[in-house]
Design a protein around this motif. Structure first.
Motif, PDB file in Angstrom:
ATOM      1  N   LEU A   1       0.602  16.973 -18.425  1.00  0.00           N
ATOM      2  CA  LEU A   1       0.499  15.521 -18.324  1.00  0.00           C
ATOM      3  C   LEU A   1       0.387  15.043 -16.879  1.00  0.00           C
ATOM      4  O   LEU A   1       1.076  15.541 -15.998  1.00  0.00           O
ATOM      5  CB  LEU A   1       1.724  14.862 -18.964  1.00  0.00           C
ATOM      6  N   ASP A   2      -0.492  14.075 -16.663  1.00  0.00           N
ATOM      7  CA  ASP A   2      -0.549  13.297 -15.438  1.00  0.00           C
ATOM      8  C   ASP A   2      -1.391  12.072 -15.727  1.00  0.00           C
ATOM      9  O   ASP A   2      -2.013  11.966 -16.789  1.00  0.00           O
ATOM     10  CB  ASP A   2      -1.104  14.104 -14.255  1.00  0.00           C
ATOM     11  N   THR A   3      -1.419  11.124 -14.800  1.00  0.00           N
ATOM     12  CA  THR A   3      -2.091   9.858 -15.063  1.00  0.00           C
ATOM     13  C   THR A   3      -3.611   9.973 -15.098  1.00  0.00           C
ATOM     14  O   THR A   3      -4.291   9.010 -15.451  1.00  0.00           O
ATOM     15  CB  THR A   3      -1.683   8.803 -14.015  1.00  0.00           C
ATOM     16  N   ALA A   4      -4.158  11.139 -14.742  1.00  0.00           N
ATOM     17  CA  ALA A   4      -5.605  11.349 -14.803  1.00  0.00           C
ATOM     18  C   ALA A   4      -6.009  12.129 -16.056  1.00  0.00           C
ATOM     19  O   ALA A   4      -7.124  12.622 -16.137  1.00  0.00           O
ATOM     20  CB  ALA A   4      -6.084  12.092 -13.559  1.00  0.00           C
ATOM     21  N   LEU A   5      -5.120  12.229 -17.042  1.00  0.00           N
ATOM     22  CA  LEU A   5      -5.417  13.025 -18.238  1.00  0.00           C
ATOM     23  C   LEU A   5      -6.681  12.543 -18.930  1.00  0.00           C
ATOM     24  O   LEU A   5      -7.531  13.358 -19.333  1.00  0.00           O
ATOM     25  CB  LEU A   5      -4.227  12.977 -19.207  1.00  0.00           C
ATOM     26  N   ILE A   6      -6.849  11.251 -19.088  1.00  0.00           N
ATOM     27  CA  ILE A   6      -8.020  10.729 -19.797  1.00  0.00           C
ATOM     28  C   ILE A   6      -9.294  11.088 -19.050  1.00  0.00           C
ATOM     29  O   ILE A   6     -10.282  11.528 -19.657  1.00  0.00           O
ATOM     30  CB  ILE A   6      -7.889   9.212 -20.001  1.00  0.00           C
ATOM     31  N   GLU A   7      -9.284  10.934 -17.736  1.00  0.00           N
ATOM     32  CA  GLU A   7     -10.479  11.282 -16.961  1.00  0.00           C
ATOM     33  C   GLU A   7     -10.756  12.783 -17.042  1.00  0.00           C
ATOM     34  O   GLU A   7     -11.911  13.206 -17.149  1.00  0.00           O
ATOM     35  CB  GLU A   7     -10.276  10.853 -15.506  1.00  0.00           C
TER      36      GLU A   7
ATOM     37  N   ILE B   1       0.857  -1.192   0.000  1.00  0.00           N
ATOM     38  CA  ILE B   1       0.000   0.000   0.000  1.00  0.00           C
ATOM     39  C   ILE B   1       0.887   1.235   0.000  1.00  0.00           C
ATOM     40  O   ILE B   1       1.861   1.313   0.759  1.00  0.00           O
ATOM     41  CB  ILE B   1      -0.929   0.019   1.231  1.00  0.00           C
ATOM     42  N   GLU B   2       0.558   2.185  -0.865  1.00  0.00           N
ATOM     43  CA  GLU B   2       1.340   3.412  -0.966  1.00  0.00           C
ATOM     44  C   GLU B   2       0.425   4.626  -1.018  1.00  0.00           C
ATOM     45  O   GLU B   2      -0.749   4.524  -1.417  1.00  0.00           O
ATOM     46  CB  GLU B   2       2.212   3.392  -2.229  1.00  0.00           C
ATOM     47  N   ARG B   3       0.976   5.751  -0.628  1.00  0.00           N
ATOM     48  CA  ARG B   3       0.239   7.005  -0.786  1.00  0.00           C
ATOM     49  C   ARG B   3      -0.033   7.232  -2.272  1.00  0.00           C
ATOM     50  O   ARG B   3       0.840   7.045  -3.108  1.00  0.00           O
ATOM     51  CB  ARG B   3       1.049   8.174  -0.222  1.00  0.00           C
ATOM     52  N   TYR B   4      -1.243   7.610  -2.583  1.00  0.00           N
ATOM     53  CA  TYR B   4      -1.620   7.867  -3.973  1.00  0.00           C
ATOM     54  C   TYR B   4      -1.256   9.315  -4.293  1.00  0.00           C
ATOM     55  O   TYR B   4      -1.902  10.255  -3.835  1.00  0.00           O
ATOM     56  CB  TYR B   4      -3.120   7.621  -4.157  1.00  0.00           C
ATOM     57  N   VAL B   5      -0.201   9.475  -5.051  1.00  0.00           N
ATOM     58  CA  VAL B   5       0.307  10.809  -5.366  1.00  0.00           C
ATOM     59  C   VAL B   5      -0.693  11.551  -6.242  1.00  0.00           C
ATOM     60  O   VAL B   5      -1.191  11.011  -7.238  1.00  0.00           O
ATOM     61  CB  VAL B   5       1.674  10.713  -6.080  1.00  0.00           C
ATOM     62  N   GLN B   6      -0.996  12.785  -5.893  1.00  0.00           N
ATOM     63  CA  GLN B   6      -1.960  13.591  -6.644  1.00  0.00           C
ATOM     64  C   GLN B   6      -1.316  14.141  -7.925  1.00  0.00           C
ATOM     65  O   GLN B   6      -0.185  14.605  -7.913  1.00  0.00           O
ATOM     66  CB  GLN B   6      -2.465  14.751  -5.775  1.00  0.00           C
ATOM     67  N   ARG B   7      -2.041  14.074  -9.020  1.00  0.00           N
ATOM     68  CA  ARG B   7      -1.594  14.525 -10.340  1.00  0.00           C
ATOM     69  C   ARG B   7      -0.186  13.998 -10.670  1.00  0.00           C
ATOM     70  O   ARG B   7       0.706  14.751 -11.054  1.00  0.00           O
ATOM     71  CB  ARG B   7      -1.611  16.048 -10.447  1.00  0.00           C
ATOM     72  N   PRO B   8       0.022  12.682 -10.515  1.00  0.00           N
ATOM     73  CA  PRO B   8       1.361  12.138 -10.763  1.00  0.00           C
ATOM     74  C   PRO B   8       1.661  12.002 -12.253  1.00  0.00           C
ATOM     75  O   PRO B   8       0.760  11.775 -13.071  1.00  0.00           O
ATOM     76  CB  PRO B   8       1.291  10.760 -10.109  1.00  0.00           C
ATOM     77  N   ARG B   9       2.917  12.129 -12.585  1.00  0.00           N
ATOM     78  CA  ARG B   9       3.405  11.741 -13.904  1.00  0.00           C
ATOM     79  C   ARG B   9       4.126  10.411 -13.761  1.00  0.00           C
ATOM     80  O   ARG B   9       4.751  10.140 -12.743  1.00  0.00           O
ATOM     81  CB  ARG B   9       4.350  12.797 -14.479  1.00  0.00           C
ATOM     82  N   HIS B  10       4.002   9.590 -14.783  1.00  0.00           N
ATOM     83  CA  HIS B  10       4.677   8.295 -14.805  1.00  0.00           C
ATOM     84  C   HIS B  10       5.870   8.431 -15.746  1.00  0.00           C
ATOM     85  O   HIS B  10       5.710   8.494 -16.967  1.00  0.00           O
ATOM     86  CB  HIS B  10       3.707   7.219 -15.307  1.00  0.00           C
ATOM     87  N   ILE B  11       7.059   8.504 -15.182  1.00  0.00           N
ATOM     88  CA  ILE B  11       8.279   8.658 -15.974  1.00  0.00           C
ATOM     89  C   ILE B  11       9.195   7.477 -15.683  1.00  0.00           C
ATOM     90  O   ILE B  11       9.434   7.142 -14.527  1.00  0.00           O
ATOM     91  CB  ILE B  11       8.995   9.989 -15.662  1.00  0.00           C
TER      92      ILE B  11
END
Length: 662
Positions: A441-447, A199-209
């Motif tokens: 860019l962030d992992t919520a771009l599609i949403e 379990i990890e903290r869910y980073v807000q507006r994260p980029r996946h690099i």
């Protein structure tokens, strides 16, 4: 260098390895399942060996059979591709025990990085930044829930042994935790044989690099720069690009050094990817290391001009890395789009079926180029429910990101696939969003961009109708006699002719009237509007339309009663309705829930007699390595369950029945 290698994989990666091996003068052996007897990767290799049934557990995961195939064919090495056995420590060790070279990292490195909790501990010791979280061995659900509360919501539950977005759930509230944990564990045990999670903290507006690393057996290790893989759905990548937009040289060097430190901490050899979660301010945290080549490796090849599979073969053969860190350079910008058999408007539900049409833009295959296509299937092939839904990878390269974006749009526009749902139109819209073009860019771009990505109209109705008319007239013209009395175009000595087409466009019935006037002009009436129309066709597929003088170029492909139309403004799948042929057909009875695809039924969430509400989850299926939840289409009472948990069910199979509430 090796004389012969066995490729323990399938699809485009097997074709990719075979292409590089051929260029180096290395012979290749393919392995294949019942479902892949005629597959492209089988034809691409010099030899092929059958290893079992269509399900991966009966073939591609049967590593004893694969080792036996290597022994019988005289292969010296095994390339695992990605997926299946590529990160299987036991398989890598078995290769070594059998006197075969495993073209990948040593088993110890796979073991160290394969369990996320253990890898986090190693990274902490190596000084690599980590996201706050729980990585312990105690998997008591109550403890995990307390740890989530301690870390603070939202949190991310992740399968410890996994990757590729499987066994991963974001949890935003305490009351959602138990259900999300159970789902993660089911998916993890199915995919990896291990249901442990972290379990990890869910980073807000994260980029996946992620950073591409390469190590050799001589103690050298380099990084081949970064890829931004932030555009994701279901935690799986959709668009990837290199270099990452906004990356400064200083931050690149810092992340590269951290990735190399991670690789050195486990004695890494071969190709690997160190994945980081990055905050918008540039701070980054180690997420995991994939101890294999990645699906998105072509964008790294495009900006470096290197063949990473060749590097894999040379390093595995004991050679030193071809280049040192100071010799590596970035040239231009590259973007990869994953073309998948799936329905984005239906929750990205995977699709199966035959590729009746598969036409690609002008491209090179498996080599760096302005436009490159990596694919393991072609026109006429089947997309089965047994494997991943990816059809192809489309990679573009330009001198600048803007040029690469323009080439991506043009290449997606010219990608024409008919026979099943694909995400091609979705990818084109995604790449054209303000967020992606502006590199926000962030992992919520599609949403975030849902309003312009989903349920879009596609090709305008008038263009779609005119294209079908052009296609029909062109087909008739190819078989017509010169005798005017035998023609079917409404020719007459005097007056105007009118022809009627009954079409279904974007789910709506349209009566289309083509009027041919005595002076030679034509008009088209559709959706209550009449436009002047002129046509020019090159065969039955390529057409030039003029609608009230506006020039439109389209391509059409007919499959059964349907005509697929592709133009600059989108696409449409148009059904030509034969009124007489379908007379008397009615709608089916309601109250049923059917399997949206072939798969395995893994849970019923309601029992006979239960009252349910519209949208309530009723069953869970597993197909194409992912879980899919079937929900109630309306309020009602569960009347009957028609399968047992664990059953394999076919596409469209009725799973349970609902009746109206009394």
């Amino acid at each position: 260098m090796f004389k012969k290698i066995l490729i323990a994989n399938r699809g485009e990666i097997a074709c990719r390895v075979a292409a590089t091996a051929r260029r180096l003068g290395v012979k290749t052996v393919a392995v294949y399942s019942d479902a892949d007897a005629q597959a492209r990767h089988v034809r691409a290799c010099d030899e092929a060996v059958h290893v079992g049934g269509p399900a991966p557990r009966d073939s591609y995961l049967q590593w004893q059979r694969i080792l036996e195939a290597a022994r019988k064919t005289g292969a010296e090495a095994v390339h695992p591709g990605y997926g299946f056995l590529s990160e299987n420590e036991e398989f890598a060790q078995a290769c070594a025990d059998a006197g075969l070279v495993f073209i990948g990292p040593p088993p110890s490195a796979i073991r160290a990085m394969g369990l996320k909790a253990e890898s986090k501990r190693l990274m902490e010791q190596a000084g690599v930044p980590l996201v706050p979280g729980y990585h312990g061995a105690d998997q008591d659900p109550a403890l995990l829930r307390r740890e989530a509360a301690r870390i603070g919501y939202p949190v991310l539950i992740k399968a410890s042994a996994g990757g590729g977005g499987k066994g991963m759930r974001a949890v935003h509230r305490d009351e959602e935790f138990d259900a999300a944990l159970a789902s993660c564990k089911r998916e993890a045990i199915s995919s990896f044989g291990d249901d442990a999670v972290l379990i990890e903290r869910y980073v807000q507006r994260p980029r996946h690099i992620e950073i591409q690393v390469f190590g050799d057996s001589h103690g050298d290790c380099v990084y081949l720069f970064e890829r931004d893989c932030s555009v994701q759905r279901r935690h799986q990548k959709v668009l990837e690009e290199a270099p990452a937009p906004g990356m400064t040289p200083e931050r690149r060097a810092e992340m590269g050094a951290a990735a190399v430190a991670a690789a050195r901490a486990v004695g890494y050899q071969g190709a690997g990817t160190v994945e980081f979660i990055a905050e918008q301010d540039g701070r980054f945290y180690f997420m995991e290391m994939n101890t294999r080549l990645q699906v998105e490796h072509p964008v790294t090849e495009a900006i470096t001009g290197l063949d990473l599979v060749e590097w894999q073969l040379r390093v595995a053969a004991g050679e030193p890395l071809p280049l040192r860190q100071q010799d590596l350079r970035i040239h231009g910008h590259a973007i990869e789009a994953r073309i998948c058999a799936e329905n984005p408007d239906g929750g990205f539900l995977p699709a199966t079926g035959r590729l009746s049409v598969a036409r690609w833009p002008a491209h090179d295959a498996f080599r760096p180029a302005d436009v490159r296509i990596d694919s393991g299937v072609g026109e006429g092939d089947e997309i089965s429910p047994y494997y991943d839904s990816m059809i192809a990878k489309l990679i573009v390269h330009g001198d600048t990101r803007e040029q690469a974006l323009a080439r991506l749009d043009a290449a997606l526009r010219d990608t024409h696939i008919v026979g099943l749902h694909t995400n091609v139109a979705f990818l084109r819209r995604c790449a054209a969003t303000d967020s992606f073009t502006g590199a926000d860019l962030d992992t919520a771009l599609i949403e975030r961009e849902r309003a312009v990505l989903f349920d879009q109209p596609g090709l305008p109705v008038a263009q779609a109708a005119a294209a079908v008319v052009a296609h029909t007239l062109a087909e008739e013209g190819l078989t017509e006699s010169a005798d005017p009395w035998s023609r079917r175009d409404g020719w007459r000595l005097f007056g105007a002719a009118q022809r009627r087409f009954e079409l279904e466009i974007h789910g709506e019935h349209q009566t289309v009237l083509l009027a041919r006037h005595h002076q030679g002009s034509q008009s088209l009436t559709v959706a209550g509007q009449t436009v002047n129309l002129s046509l020019r066709s090159d065969g039955a597929e390529q057409h030039e339309l003029y609608l009230d003088g506006q020039r439109v170029q389209v391509r059409t492909y007919k499959v059964g009663e349907q005509v697929a139309v592709f133009g600059a403004d989108g696409s449409a799948l148009v059904t030509e309705v034969d009124v007489l042929a379908h007379a008397g057909q009615g709608t089916g009875e309601g109250g049923r829930l059917s399997a949206p695809m072939p798969g395995k039924l893994i849970a019923f969430l309601a029992q006979p007699g239960d009252s349910v509400s519209k949208g309530q989850p009723l069953a869970v299926m597993e197909a194409m390595k992912m879980e899919h939840t079937i929900t109630a289409p309306r309020d009602g009472v569960v009347d009957e369950l028609l399968f047992a948990v664990g059953d394999q069910v076919g596409d469209g199979a009725e799973l349970l029945r609902l009746r109206a509430q009394a």
